[in-house]
Design a protein around this motif. Structure first.
Motif, PDB file in Angstrom:
ATOM      1  N   ASP A  80       0.835  -1.200   0.306  1.00 36.29           N
ATOM      2  CA  ASP A  80      -0.077  -0.010  -0.141  1.00 36.29           C
ATOM      3  C   ASP A  80       1.072   1.466  -0.214  1.00 36.29           C
ATOM      4  O   ASP A  80       1.798   1.085   0.943  1.00 36.29           O
ATOM      5  N   PRO A  81       0.262   2.232  -0.703  1.00 35.19           N
ATOM      6  CA  PRO A  81       0.798   3.657  -0.429  1.00 35.19           C
ATOM      7  C   PRO A  81       1.666   3.969   1.436  1.00 35.19           C
ATOM      8  O   PRO A  81       1.218   3.303   2.541  1.00 35.19           O
TER       9      PRO A  81
ATOM     10  N   SER B 231       4.166   6.372  -3.939  1.00 38.08           N
ATOM     11  CA  SER B 231       2.570   6.596  -4.278  1.00 38.08           C
ATOM     12  C   SER B 231       1.592   6.478  -4.058  1.00 38.08           C
ATOM     13  O   SER B 231       1.986   6.332  -2.803  1.00 38.08           O
ATOM     14  N   ASP B 232       0.675   7.555  -4.254  1.00 32.82           N
ATOM     15  CA  ASP B 232      -0.785   7.357  -3.763  1.00 32.82           C
ATOM     16  C   ASP B 232      -1.440   6.018  -4.065  1.00 32.82           C
ATOM     17  O   ASP B 232      -2.912   5.902  -4.068  1.00 32.82           O
ATOM     18  N   LYS B 233      -1.254   5.057  -5.325  1.00 36.16           N
ATOM     19  CA  LYS B 233      -2.327   3.809  -5.290  1.00 36.16           C
ATOM     20  C   LYS B 233      -0.910   2.404  -4.365  1.00 36.16           C
ATOM     21  O   LYS B 233      -0.206   2.135  -4.752  1.00 36.16           O
ATOM     22  N   PRO B 234      -2.034   1.575  -4.646  1.00 29.56           N
ATOM     23  CA  PRO B 234      -0.957   0.470  -3.888  1.00 29.56           C
ATOM     24  C   PRO B 234      -0.382  -0.680  -5.161  1.00 29.56           C
ATOM     25  O   PRO B 234      -0.846   0.201  -6.437  1.00 29.56           O
ATOM     26  N   CYS B 235       0.713  -1.197  -4.957  1.00 28.13           N
ATOM     27  CA  CYS B 235       1.925  -2.422  -5.873  1.00 28.13           C
ATOM     28  C   CYS B 235       1.664  -3.114  -5.716  1.00 28.13           C
ATOM     29  O   CYS B 235       1.301  -3.923  -4.543  1.00 28.13           O
TER      30      CYS B 235
ATOM     31  N   GLU C 220       0.983  -4.289 -11.425  1.00 26.79           N
ATOM     32  CA  GLU C 220       0.918  -2.693 -11.072  1.00 26.79           C
ATOM     33  C   GLU C 220       0.964  -1.368 -10.031  1.00 26.79           C
ATOM     34  O   GLU C 220       2.106  -1.951  -8.847  1.00 26.79           O
ATOM     35  N   GLY C 221       1.068  -0.626 -10.862  1.00 31.85           N
ATOM     36  CA  GLY C 221       2.182   0.137  -9.838  1.00 31.85           C
ATOM     37  C   GLY C 221       2.909   0.964  -9.829  1.00 31.85           C
ATOM     38  O   GLY C 221       3.744   0.372 -11.171  1.00 31.85           O
TER      39      GLY C 221
ATOM     40  N   ASN D   2       7.064   2.484  -1.768  1.00 30.76           N
ATOM     41  CA  ASN D   2       5.934   2.441  -2.062  1.00 30.76           C
ATOM     42  C   ASN D   2       5.435   4.157  -1.979  1.00 30.76           C
ATOM     43  O   ASN D   2       4.817   4.557  -1.008  1.00 30.76           O
TER      44      ASN D   2
ATOM     45  N   ARG E 216       7.807   0.806 -13.274  1.00 31.12           N
ATOM     46  CA  ARG E 216       6.663   0.578 -13.786  1.00 31.12           C
ATOM     47  C   ARG E 216       6.259  -0.275 -13.503  1.00 31.12           C
ATOM     48  O   ARG E 216       6.889  -1.103 -14.215  1.00 31.12           O
TER      49      ARG E 216
END
Length: 150
Positions: free
Chosen positions: A45-46, A100-104, A66-67, A98, A81
């Motif tokens: 998660d972020p 970012s503001d999105k899950p990976c 993903e992410g 992570n 990415r």
């Protein structure tokens, strides 16, 4: 652990034999394991990360599915990415974050397998950071001091 890889399919969102680990809030699913390799999926998660560390006896790879992940690889920050393959040679310091503001979601694997699966079994649901660092060292994963993450 088996010396040879068993054939078959490990389904999306599942681990071998239904196994899933919680490692400091991240979900890990073992995908395949034998003496020569160990593959696992992570879901970050972020804000989640694995601090900079070294595998002295294993090469490690990440296929971002993903992410995106920010990586510190041998002291250099890089971004991977979806679709990117990260190569982390044995003995080279690396960590992933992570930011970012999105899950990976990513597929990791190491070669040879070493004691990494055993380490993840040990770390499942642990929360004491000094105990996690000590268990990691006992399983051939050496974490660097916190300033290595900057």
């Amino acid at each position: 652990m088996s010396k040879y890889l068993d054939g078959g399919i490990t389904r999306n969102g599942e681990g071998e034999g239904g196994t899933a680990w919680n490692i400091l809030g991240q979900r890990y699913f073992p995908k395949a394991s034998c003496a020569s390799t160990f593959a696992f999926e992570t879901n970050s998660d972020p804000g989640q990360h694995v601090p900079v560390h070294i595998h002295p006896h294993q090469d490690e790879f990440i296929l971002v599915q993903e992410g995106e992940l920010q990586l510190k690889l041998d002291g250099v920050w890089q971004t991977a990415r979806a679709g990117d393959l990260v190569r982390m040679p044995r003995g080279v310091p690396h960590g992933y974050f992570n930011k970012s503001d999105k899950p990976c979601r990513a597929l990791f694997w190491v070669s040879p397998a070493g004691r990494l699966r055993e380490l993840f079994e040990t770390l499942h649901d642990m929360t004491d950071i000094p105990a996690i660092v000590a268990a990691s060292k006992a399983h051939d994963v050496d974490f660097l001091p916190p300033e290595a993450n900057e």
